[in-house]
Design a protein around this motif. Structure first.
Motif, short mmCIF file in Angstrom:
data_model
loop_
_atom_site.label_atom_id
_atom_site.label_comp_id
_atom_site.label_asym_id
_atom_site.label_seq_id
_atom_site.Cartn_x
_atom_site.Cartn_y
_atom_site.Cartn_z
N UNK A 78 0.83 -1.21 0.00
CA UNK A 78 0.00 0.00 0.00
C UNK A 78 0.86 1.26 0.00
N UNK A 79 1.93 1.26 0.77
CA UNK A 79 2.81 2.43 0.82
C UNK A 79 3.50 2.67 -0.52
N UNK A 80 3.94 1.60 -1.17
CA UNK A 80 4.56 1.76 -2.49
C UNK A 80 3.54 2.35 -3.46
N UNK A 81 2.34 1.80 -3.48
CA UNK A 81 1.31 2.31 -4.39
C UNK A 81 0.99 3.78 -4.10
N UNK A 82 0.98 4.16 -2.82
CA UNK A 82 0.66 5.54 -2.45
C UNK A 82 1.72 6.52 -2.94
N UNK A 83 2.93 6.05 -3.21
CA UNK A 83 4.00 6.94 -3.67
C UNK A 83 4.14 6.99 -5.18
N UNK A 84 3.47 6.10 -5.88
CA UNK A 84 3.59 6.06 -7.33
C UNK A 84 2.82 7.23 -7.95
N UNK A 85 3.35 7.82 -9.03
CA UNK A 85 2.67 8.98 -9.65
C UNK A 85 1.21 8.70 -10.00
N UNK A 133 -1.70 5.65 5.23
CA UNK A 133 -1.40 6.87 5.98
C UNK A 133 -1.83 6.79 7.44
N UNK A 134 -2.25 5.62 7.90
CA UNK A 134 -2.66 5.39 9.29
C UNK A 134 -3.92 6.15 9.69
N UNK A 135 -4.77 6.46 8.72
CA UNK A 135 -6.04 7.11 9.04
C UNK A 135 -7.16 6.10 9.26
N UNK A 136 -6.94 4.86 8.81
CA UNK A 136 -7.90 3.78 8.95
C UNK A 136 -7.12 2.51 9.28
N UNK A 137 -7.72 1.68 10.13
CA UNK A 137 -7.11 0.40 10.49
C UNK A 137 -7.93 -0.72 9.87
N UNK A 138 -7.26 -1.64 9.22
CA UNK A 138 -7.91 -2.82 8.63
C UNK A 138 -7.23 -4.04 9.22
N UNK A 139 -7.99 -4.91 9.89
CA UNK A 139 -7.37 -6.14 10.39
C UNK A 139 -6.71 -6.91 9.24
N UNK A 140 -5.49 -7.36 9.49
CA UNK A 140 -4.75 -8.09 8.46
C UNK A 140 -3.71 -7.24 7.77
N UNK A 141 -3.72 -5.93 8.04
CA UNK A 141 -2.71 -5.01 7.52
C UNK A 141 -2.04 -4.36 8.72
N UNK A 142 -0.72 -4.41 8.76
CA UNK A 142 0.02 -3.81 9.87
C UNK A 142 -0.28 -2.32 9.94
N UNK A 143 -0.52 -1.85 11.12
CA UNK A 143 -0.75 -0.44 11.33
C UNK A 143 0.59 0.29 11.24
N UNK A 144 0.67 1.35 10.41
CA UNK A 144 1.94 2.08 10.32
C UNK A 144 2.42 2.54 11.69
N UNK A 145 3.69 2.37 11.93
CA UNK A 145 4.28 2.81 13.20
C UNK A 145 4.13 1.80 14.32
N UNK A 146 3.41 0.69 14.08
CA UNK A 146 3.20 -0.29 15.14
C UNK A 146 4.26 -1.36 15.09
#
Length: 97
Positions: free
Chosen positions: A17-24, A84-97
């Motif tokens: 998700x983070x890689x996709x968020x940085x792609x143009x 961006x850690x605005x939403x938590x989805x079980x099964x995806x690591x929470x950023x910063x955790x």
């Protein structure tokens, strides 16, 4: 599945998700995502990467198109919120955790 194996899967999903968020265009193919995972210390098979992309699709975090043997993933608004850690989805690591 061991607790550590589950942790690694959740972290791989966040990295995708983070890689996709940085792609143009907020889009990348499974090969590029595999390279991104390798860059941060994961070493998944191409099949594992595709499995995680499909899981993210099932959760509504990415949309997916297939081009030959590649999957092309595009992050959704919900996926961007998770990255961006605005939403938590079980099964995806929470950023910063």
């Amino acid at each position: 599945m061991s607790e550590f194996a589950q942790y690694l899967r959740e972290d791989m999903r966040l990295v995708i998700l983070r890689v996709l968020a940085t792609m143009p265009s907020y889009t990348a193919n499974s090969s590029v995502l595999s390279s991104g995972l390798n860059h941060v210390g994961h070493n998944p098979s191409r099949d594992q990467v595709k499995t995680e992309i499909r899981w993210l699709e099932e959760q509504g975090l990415v949309t997916v198109e297939q081009a030959y043997d590649l999957l092309i993933a595009r992050i959704t608004e919900r996926g961007a919120d998770v990255a961006a850690a605005r939403t938590v989805v079980p099964g995806v690591k929470k950023p910063g955790a």
